[in-house]
Design a protein around this motif. Structure first.
Motif, mmCIF file in Angstrom:
data_model
loop_
_atom_site.group_PDB
_atom_site.id
_atom_site.type_symbol
_atom_site.label_atom_id
_atom_site.label_comp_id
_atom_site.label_asym_id
_atom_site.label_seq_id
_atom_site.Cartn_x
_atom_site.Cartn_y
_atom_site.Cartn_z
ATOM 1 N N GLY A 48 1.736 -0.599 -7.395
ATOM 2 C CA GLY A 48 2.019 -1.921 -7.936
ATOM 3 C C GLY A 48 3.469 -2.085 -8.299
ATOM 4 N N ASP A 49 4.060 -1.025 -8.882
ATOM 5 C CA ASP A 49 5.467 -1.075 -9.278
ATOM 6 C C ASP A 49 6.375 -1.168 -8.051
ATOM 7 N N VAL A 50 6.127 -0.299 -7.064
ATOM 8 C CA VAL A 50 6.964 -0.265 -5.867
ATOM 9 C C VAL A 50 6.866 -1.568 -5.090
ATOM 10 N N LEU A 51 5.632 -2.027 -4.842
ATOM 11 C CA LEU A 51 5.451 -3.247 -4.053
ATOM 12 C C LEU A 51 5.945 -4.468 -4.808
ATOM 13 N N GLY A 52 5.786 -4.452 -6.140
ATOM 14 C CA GLY A 52 6.304 -5.564 -6.942
ATOM 15 C C GLY A 52 7.808 -5.657 -6.875
ATOM 16 N N ARG A 53 8.484 -4.507 -6.939
ATOM 17 C CA ARG A 53 9.948 -4.508 -6.869
ATOM 18 C C ARG A 53 10.436 -4.944 -5.490
ATOM 19 N N LEU A 54 9.692 -4.570 -4.460
ATOM 20 C CA LEU A 54 10.068 -5.017 -3.120
ATOM 21 C C LEU A 54 9.903 -6.523 -2.981
ATOM 22 N N LYS B 135 11.845 -6.549 -13.392
ATOM 23 C CA LYS B 135 13.023 -7.164 -12.749
ATOM 24 C C LYS B 135 12.623 -8.558 -12.286
ATOM 25 N N LEU B 136 13.165 -9.585 -12.958
ATOM 26 C CA LEU B 136 12.816 -10.957 -12.613
ATOM 27 C C LEU B 136 13.440 -11.352 -11.277
ATOM 28 N N ILE C 5 -1.982 -0.396 1.791
ATOM 29 C CA ILE C 5 -3.412 -0.180 2.012
ATOM 30 C C ILE C 5 -4.073 0.352 0.746
ATOM 31 N N PHE C 6 -3.436 1.340 0.109
ATOM 32 C CA PHE C 6 -4.047 1.919 -1.083
ATOM 33 C C PHE C 6 -4.060 0.917 -2.235
ATOM 34 N N ALA C 7 -3.024 0.106 -2.349
ATOM 35 C CA ALA C 7 -3.000 -0.914 -3.407
ATOM 36 C C ALA C 7 -4.153 -1.891 -3.216
ATOM 37 N N SER C 8 -4.422 -2.289 -1.989
ATOM 38 C CA SER C 8 -5.535 -3.187 -1.709
ATOM 39 C C SER C 8 -6.871 -2.513 -2.010
ATOM 40 N N LEU C 9 -6.991 -1.243 -1.647
ATOM 41 C CA LEU C 9 -8.224 -0.507 -1.921
ATOM 42 C C LEU C 9 -8.449 -0.373 -3.423
ATOM 43 N N ALA C 10 -7.380 -0.099 -4.172
ATOM 44 C CA ALA C 10 -7.502 0.037 -5.627
ATOM 45 C C ALA C 10 -7.908 -1.272 -6.274
ATOM 46 N N GLU C 11 -7.486 -2.380 -5.690
ATOM 47 C CA GLU C 11 -7.827 -3.695 -6.252
ATOM 48 C C GLU C 11 -9.248 -4.100 -5.904
#
Length: 329
Positions: free
Chosen positions: A74-80, A283-284, A13-19
Protein backbone atom coordinates in the motif's frame (compact mmCIF):
# COMPACT_ATOMS: atom_id res chain seq x y z
CA UNK A 1 15.28 -13.26 1.01
CA UNK A 2 15.62 -11.89 -2.54
CA UNK A 3 13.46 -8.76 -2.51
CA UNK A 4 15.43 -7.31 -5.39
CA UNK A 5 13.64 -9.85 -7.60
CA UNK A 6 10.19 -8.59 -6.55
CA UNK A 7 8.34 -6.75 -9.33
CA UNK A 8 5.71 -4.00 -9.21
CA UNK A 9 3.39 -6.36 -11.05
CA UNK A 10 3.67 -8.84 -8.20
CA UNK A 11 3.09 -6.12 -5.61
CA UNK A 12 -0.06 -4.96 -7.41
CA UNK A 13 -1.34 -8.54 -7.54
CA UNK A 14 -0.64 -9.12 -3.86
CA UNK A 15 -2.21 -5.79 -2.87
CA UNK A 16 -5.39 -6.80 -4.71
CA UNK A 17 -5.35 -10.24 -3.09
CA UNK A 18 -4.90 -8.70 0.37
CA UNK A 19 -7.86 -6.41 -0.25
CA UNK A 20 -10.24 -8.99 -1.72
CA UNK A 21 -8.97 -12.08 0.15
CA UNK A 22 -9.88 -14.09 -2.92
CA UNK A 23 -7.72 -15.32 -5.80
CA UNK A 24 -10.79 -15.27 -8.05
CA UNK A 25 -11.82 -11.68 -7.24
CA UNK A 26 -8.21 -10.47 -7.46
CA UNK A 27 -7.90 -12.06 -10.91
CA UNK A 28 -11.17 -10.40 -12.04
CA UNK A 29 -10.11 -7.02 -10.68
CA UNK A 30 -6.77 -7.18 -12.52
CA UNK A 31 -8.16 -8.82 -15.67
CA UNK A 32 -5.90 -11.84 -15.22
CA UNK A 33 -6.54 -15.55 -15.04
CA UNK A 34 -6.69 -17.14 -11.59
CA UNK A 35 -3.67 -19.42 -12.33
CA UNK A 36 -1.64 -16.33 -13.31
CA UNK A 37 -2.43 -14.70 -9.95
CA UNK A 38 -1.53 -17.89 -8.07
CA UNK A 39 1.78 -18.23 -9.92
CA UNK A 40 2.83 -14.63 -9.18
CA UNK A 41 1.92 -14.96 -5.48
CA UNK A 42 3.93 -18.19 -5.33
CA UNK A 43 6.94 -16.46 -6.90
CA UNK A 44 6.53 -13.58 -4.46
CA UNK A 45 6.58 -16.04 -1.55
CA UNK A 46 9.78 -17.56 -2.95
CA UNK A 47 11.40 -14.12 -3.11
CA UNK A 48 10.31 -13.23 0.42
CA UNK A 49 11.28 -16.67 1.73
CA UNK A 50 8.11 -17.22 3.79
CA UNK A 51 4.45 -18.04 3.26
CA UNK A 52 2.28 -14.97 2.67
CA UNK A 53 -1.15 -16.63 2.64
CA UNK A 54 -2.64 -19.71 4.25
CA UNK A 55 -5.85 -21.54 3.41
CA UNK A 56 -8.20 -22.74 6.12
CA UNK A 57 -11.16 -24.56 4.65
CA UNK A 58 -12.35 -22.54 1.68
CA UNK A 59 -11.05 -19.24 3.01
CA UNK A 60 -7.60 -17.69 2.72
CA UNK A 61 -5.87 -15.56 5.36
CA UNK A 62 -2.73 -13.47 5.36
CA UNK A 63 0.15 -14.69 7.50
CA UNK A 64 2.07 -12.23 9.67
CA UNK A 65 4.56 -11.80 6.82
CA UNK A 66 1.65 -11.34 4.43
CA UNK A 67 0.15 -8.56 6.56
CA UNK A 68 3.50 -6.78 6.72
CA UNK A 69 3.93 -7.07 2.96
CA UNK A 70 0.37 -5.86 2.32
CA UNK A 71 1.11 -2.71 4.32
CA UNK A 72 4.34 -2.19 2.39
CA UNK A 73 2.48 -2.71 -0.92
CA UNK A 74 0.00 0.00 0.00
CA UNK A 75 2.83 2.39 0.86
CA UNK A 76 4.83 1.67 -2.30
CA UNK A 77 1.87 1.77 -4.69
CA UNK A 78 0.47 4.86 -2.97
CA UNK A 79 3.74 6.73 -3.38
CA UNK A 80 3.90 5.74 -7.03
CA UNK A 81 0.35 7.04 -7.54
CA UNK A 82 1.30 10.35 -5.90
CA UNK A 83 4.43 10.55 -8.05
CA UNK A 84 2.37 9.95 -11.19
CA UNK A 85 -0.13 12.65 -10.19
CA UNK A 86 2.68 15.06 -9.37
CA UNK A 87 4.31 14.50 -12.76
CA UNK A 88 0.96 15.03 -14.49
CA UNK A 89 0.40 18.16 -12.44
CA UNK A 90 3.80 19.56 -13.36
CA UNK A 91 3.09 19.02 -17.03
CA UNK A 92 -0.55 20.04 -17.22
CA UNK A 93 -1.42 21.88 -14.01
CA UNK A 94 -3.68 20.78 -11.13
CA UNK A 95 -5.74 17.81 -12.32
CA UNK A 96 -6.65 14.23 -11.62
CA UNK A 97 -8.19 12.46 -8.62
CA UNK A 98 -8.37 13.68 -5.05
CA UNK A 99 -9.94 11.59 -2.27
CA UNK A 100 -11.53 13.55 0.57
CA UNK A 101 -13.40 12.40 3.67
CA UNK A 102 -15.33 14.57 6.10
CA UNK A 103 -17.47 14.09 9.17
CA UNK A 104 -21.21 14.48 8.73
CA UNK A 105 -21.55 18.11 9.85
CA UNK A 106 -19.06 19.21 7.18
CA UNK A 107 -21.55 18.36 4.44
CA UNK A 108 -23.08 21.82 4.85
CA UNK A 109 -19.96 23.66 3.68
CA UNK A 110 -17.60 21.21 1.97
CA UNK A 111 -19.62 20.91 -1.28
CA UNK A 112 -19.65 24.72 -1.57
CA UNK A 113 -15.90 25.01 -1.03
CA UNK A 114 -15.21 22.11 -3.37
CA UNK A 115 -17.43 23.71 -6.02
CA UNK A 116 -15.46 26.96 -5.90
CA UNK A 117 -12.18 25.04 -6.16
CA UNK A 118 -13.42 23.06 -9.17
CA UNK A 119 -14.36 26.24 -11.01
CA UNK A 120 -10.66 27.16 -10.90
CA UNK A 121 -9.45 23.60 -11.55
CA UNK A 122 -12.09 21.81 -13.65
CA UNK A 123 -9.76 18.90 -14.50
CA UNK A 124 -9.70 17.75 -10.86
CA UNK A 125 -11.71 14.58 -10.19
CA UNK A 126 -12.90 14.69 -6.55
CA UNK A 127 -14.37 11.90 -4.48
CA UNK A 128 -15.92 13.16 -1.25
CA UNK A 129 -16.96 10.66 1.44
CA UNK A 130 -19.23 12.01 4.19
CA UNK A 131 -19.52 9.79 7.26
CA UNK A 132 -19.41 9.91 11.06
CA UNK A 133 -16.40 10.56 13.27
CA UNK A 134 -15.64 6.89 13.97
CA UNK A 135 -15.60 5.94 10.30
CA UNK A 136 -13.51 8.98 9.37
CA UNK A 137 -10.93 7.97 11.98
CA UNK A 138 -10.85 4.45 10.56
CA UNK A 139 -10.25 5.85 7.07
CA UNK A 140 -7.48 8.05 8.46
CA UNK A 141 -5.78 5.08 10.13
CA UNK A 142 -6.04 3.09 6.91
CA UNK A 143 -4.69 6.00 4.83
CA UNK A 144 -7.68 5.85 2.45
CA UNK A 145 -7.85 9.57 1.67
CA UNK A 146 -5.64 12.46 0.65
CA UNK A 147 -7.22 14.82 3.18
CA UNK A 148 -9.73 14.39 5.99
CA UNK A 149 -11.95 17.19 7.31
CA UNK A 150 -12.77 16.83 10.99
CA UNK A 151 -13.49 18.84 14.11
CA UNK A 152 -11.60 16.96 16.82
CA UNK A 153 -8.30 15.14 16.66
CA UNK A 154 -7.72 11.71 18.20
CA UNK A 155 -5.16 11.99 20.99
CA UNK A 156 -3.79 8.52 20.32
CA UNK A 157 -2.91 9.53 16.73
CA UNK A 158 -1.88 13.16 17.30
CA UNK A 159 1.85 12.53 16.85
CA UNK A 160 1.18 10.85 13.49
CA UNK A 161 -1.04 13.59 12.05
CA UNK A 162 -0.60 16.94 10.36
CA UNK A 163 -3.71 18.99 11.19
CA UNK A 164 -4.29 22.58 10.08
CA UNK A 165 -7.16 24.81 11.19
CA UNK A 166 -9.13 26.55 8.44
CA UNK A 167 -12.69 27.30 9.71
CA UNK A 168 -14.52 27.94 13.00
CA UNK A 169 -17.34 25.56 13.95
CA UNK A 170 -19.67 27.05 16.58
CA UNK A 171 -22.04 24.55 18.26
CA UNK A 172 -25.35 25.96 19.51
CA UNK A 173 -28.38 24.75 21.45
CA UNK A 174 -31.33 24.50 19.09
CA UNK A 175 -35.03 24.38 19.99
CA UNK A 176 -38.45 24.81 18.36
CA UNK A 177 -39.62 28.46 18.18
CA UNK A 178 -42.38 27.90 20.77
CA UNK A 179 -40.11 26.37 23.40
CA UNK A 180 -40.67 27.97 26.86
CA UNK A 181 -36.97 28.86 27.20
CA UNK A 182 -36.95 30.96 24.01
CA UNK A 183 -36.07 34.55 24.88
CA UNK A 184 -34.49 33.70 28.24
CA UNK A 185 -30.97 35.07 28.79
CA UNK A 186 -27.95 33.09 30.03
CA UNK A 187 -29.87 29.89 30.71
CA UNK A 188 -27.86 27.78 33.21
CA UNK A 189 -26.36 24.61 31.78
CA UNK A 190 -27.95 22.64 34.63
CA UNK A 191 -31.39 23.85 33.49
CA UNK A 192 -30.71 22.71 29.92
CA UNK A 193 -29.61 19.28 31.21
CA UNK A 194 -33.19 18.77 32.47
CA UNK A 195 -34.62 19.08 28.96
CA UNK A 196 -35.26 16.14 26.66
CA UNK A 197 -32.16 15.86 24.50
CA UNK A 198 -32.05 14.57 20.95
CA UNK A 199 -28.54 13.21 20.45
CA UNK A 200 -26.40 12.03 17.57
CA UNK A 201 -25.24 8.43 17.65
CA UNK A 202 -22.11 7.40 19.63
CA UNK A 203 -19.06 8.25 17.55
CA UNK A 204 -20.36 11.68 16.53
CA UNK A 205 -17.93 14.55 17.11
CA UNK A 206 -20.76 16.94 18.04
CA UNK A 207 -22.07 14.50 20.64
CA UNK A 208 -18.57 14.03 22.06
CA UNK A 209 -18.04 17.81 22.39
CA UNK A 210 -21.39 18.30 24.16
CA UNK A 211 -20.73 15.32 26.45
CA UNK A 212 -17.32 16.70 27.46
CA UNK A 213 -18.83 20.07 28.36
CA UNK A 214 -21.54 18.48 30.50
CA UNK A 215 -19.07 16.16 32.26
CA UNK A 216 -16.78 19.12 33.05
CA UNK A 217 -19.71 20.65 34.96
CA UNK A 218 -20.82 17.44 36.67
CA UNK A 219 -23.88 17.06 34.43
CA UNK A 220 -25.31 14.51 32.05
CA UNK A 221 -27.85 15.09 29.31
CA UNK A 222 -31.34 13.64 29.54
CA UNK A 223 -31.10 11.63 26.30
CA UNK A 224 -34.60 11.11 24.97
CA UNK A 225 -33.74 9.84 21.49
CA UNK A 226 -30.67 9.02 19.40
CA UNK A 227 -30.74 9.88 15.69
CA UNK A 228 -28.20 9.19 12.97
CA UNK A 229 -27.93 12.58 11.24
CA UNK A 230 -28.22 16.31 11.80
CA UNK A 231 -31.13 16.43 9.34
CA UNK A 232 -33.08 13.86 11.38
CA UNK A 233 -32.39 15.81 14.57
CA UNK A 234 -33.54 19.09 13.02
CA UNK A 235 -36.83 17.52 11.95
CA UNK A 236 -37.33 15.99 15.41
CA UNK A 237 -36.67 19.36 17.09
CA UNK A 238 -39.15 21.04 14.71
CA UNK A 239 -41.70 18.41 15.76
CA UNK A 240 -41.25 19.39 19.40
CA UNK A 241 -39.63 16.13 20.49
CA UNK A 242 -36.80 17.87 22.35
CA UNK A 243 -33.76 20.14 22.03
CA UNK A 244 -30.29 19.42 20.72
CA UNK A 245 -26.77 20.75 20.08
CA UNK A 246 -25.85 21.22 16.43
CA UNK A 247 -23.28 23.02 14.33
CA UNK A 248 -24.48 26.51 13.46
CA UNK A 249 -23.27 25.86 9.90
CA UNK A 250 -26.12 23.36 9.53
CA UNK A 251 -28.93 25.70 10.60
CA UNK A 252 -28.92 28.63 8.17
CA UNK A 253 -32.11 27.83 6.26
CA UNK A 254 -34.14 26.68 9.28
CA UNK A 255 -33.22 29.71 11.40
CA UNK A 256 -34.03 32.18 8.62
CA UNK A 257 -37.35 30.44 7.93
CA UNK A 258 -38.31 30.53 11.62
CA UNK A 259 -38.56 26.75 11.82
CA UNK A 260 -35.90 26.55 14.56
CA UNK A 261 -34.28 28.92 17.00
CA UNK A 262 -31.19 28.92 19.19
CA UNK A 263 -31.24 29.24 22.97
CA UNK A 264 -28.99 31.59 24.93
CA UNK A 265 -27.26 29.04 27.15
CA UNK A 266 -24.15 29.62 29.28
CA UNK A 267 -20.96 28.18 27.73
CA UNK A 268 -22.56 28.34 24.28
CA UNK A 269 -21.80 28.75 21.48
CA UNK A 270 -19.32 25.99 22.11
CA UNK A 271 -16.46 26.88 19.78
CA UNK A 272 -14.80 24.12 17.88
CA UNK A 273 -12.63 24.23 14.78
CA UNK A 274 -12.51 22.48 11.46
CA UNK A 275 -9.17 20.96 10.52
CA UNK A 276 -7.74 19.63 7.29
CA UNK A 277 -5.85 16.51 8.34
CA UNK A 278 -3.52 14.00 6.76
CA UNK A 279 -1.00 11.51 8.05
CA UNK A 280 2.33 13.16 8.77
CA UNK A 281 4.23 10.62 6.68
CA UNK A 282 1.90 11.04 3.69
CA UNK A 283 3.28 12.68 0.55
CA UNK A 284 0.44 14.81 -0.81
CA UNK A 285 -0.11 14.90 -4.54
CA UNK A 286 0.14 18.20 -6.38
CA UNK A 287 -3.66 18.36 -6.52
CA UNK A 288 -4.14 17.59 -2.81
CA UNK A 289 -1.49 20.16 -1.87
CA UNK A 290 -3.24 22.84 -3.92
CA UNK A 291 -6.63 22.03 -2.37
CA UNK A 292 -5.13 22.20 1.14
CA UNK A 293 -3.59 25.57 0.29
CA UNK A 294 -7.00 26.71 -1.00
CA UNK A 295 -8.73 25.70 2.27
CA UNK A 296 -6.15 27.43 4.45
CA UNK A 297 -6.02 30.65 2.45
CA UNK A 298 -9.57 31.03 1.16
CA UNK A 299 -11.88 28.54 2.92
CA UNK A 300 -13.14 30.77 5.73
CA UNK A 301 -13.60 33.82 3.49
CA UNK A 302 -15.43 31.90 0.78
CA UNK A 303 -17.80 30.25 3.26
CA UNK A 304 -18.55 33.67 4.80
CA UNK A 305 -19.41 34.92 1.31
CA UNK A 306 -21.48 31.85 0.45
CA UNK A 307 -23.65 31.77 3.57
CA UNK A 308 -25.66 34.94 2.81
CA UNK A 309 -26.51 33.54 -0.64
CA UNK A 310 -27.60 30.24 0.91
CA UNK A 311 -29.81 32.10 3.37
CA UNK A 312 -31.24 34.23 0.58
CA UNK A 313 -32.99 31.16 -0.77
CA UNK A 314 -35.53 31.46 2.05
CA UNK A 315 -35.69 35.25 2.11
CA UNK A 316 -37.58 35.55 -1.17
CA UNK A 317 -41.22 36.38 -0.40
CA UNK A 318 -43.68 33.79 -1.69
CA UNK A 319 -45.37 34.70 -4.91
CA UNK A 320 -48.76 36.22 -4.24
CA UNK A 321 -51.71 34.56 -5.86
CA UNK A 322 -53.27 36.88 -8.38
CA UNK A 323 -56.90 37.63 -7.74
CA UNK A 324 -59.20 36.93 -10.58
CA UNK A 325 -61.21 40.10 -11.21
CA UNK A 326 -64.90 39.60 -10.67
CA UNK A 327 -66.93 39.85 -13.79
CA UNK A 328 -69.62 42.46 -14.11
CA UNK A 329 -72.97 40.89 -13.93
Amino acid sequence: MKLRHVTLHQLRIFASLAETMSFTRAAEELHLSQPAVSIQVKRLEESVGMPLVEQIGKRIFLTQAGRELATACGDVLGRLRVLSEDMSGMEEGVKGPINLAAITSAKYFMPHLLGVFLRDYPAVEPRLTITNQSRVLARLRDNEDDLVIMGSLPEEMSSDLDAQFFLDNPLVVVAPPDHPLVGKRKIPLARIAEERFLAREPGSGTRAARTRLFVEHGLSANIYMELGSSEAIKRAVMAGLGISVLSQHSLGLELEAGLLTTLDVEHFPLMRQWYAVHRRDKKLSNTASRFLEFLLQDGSRIWSDVRPHVRAAVEQPPAKARKTPSRAR
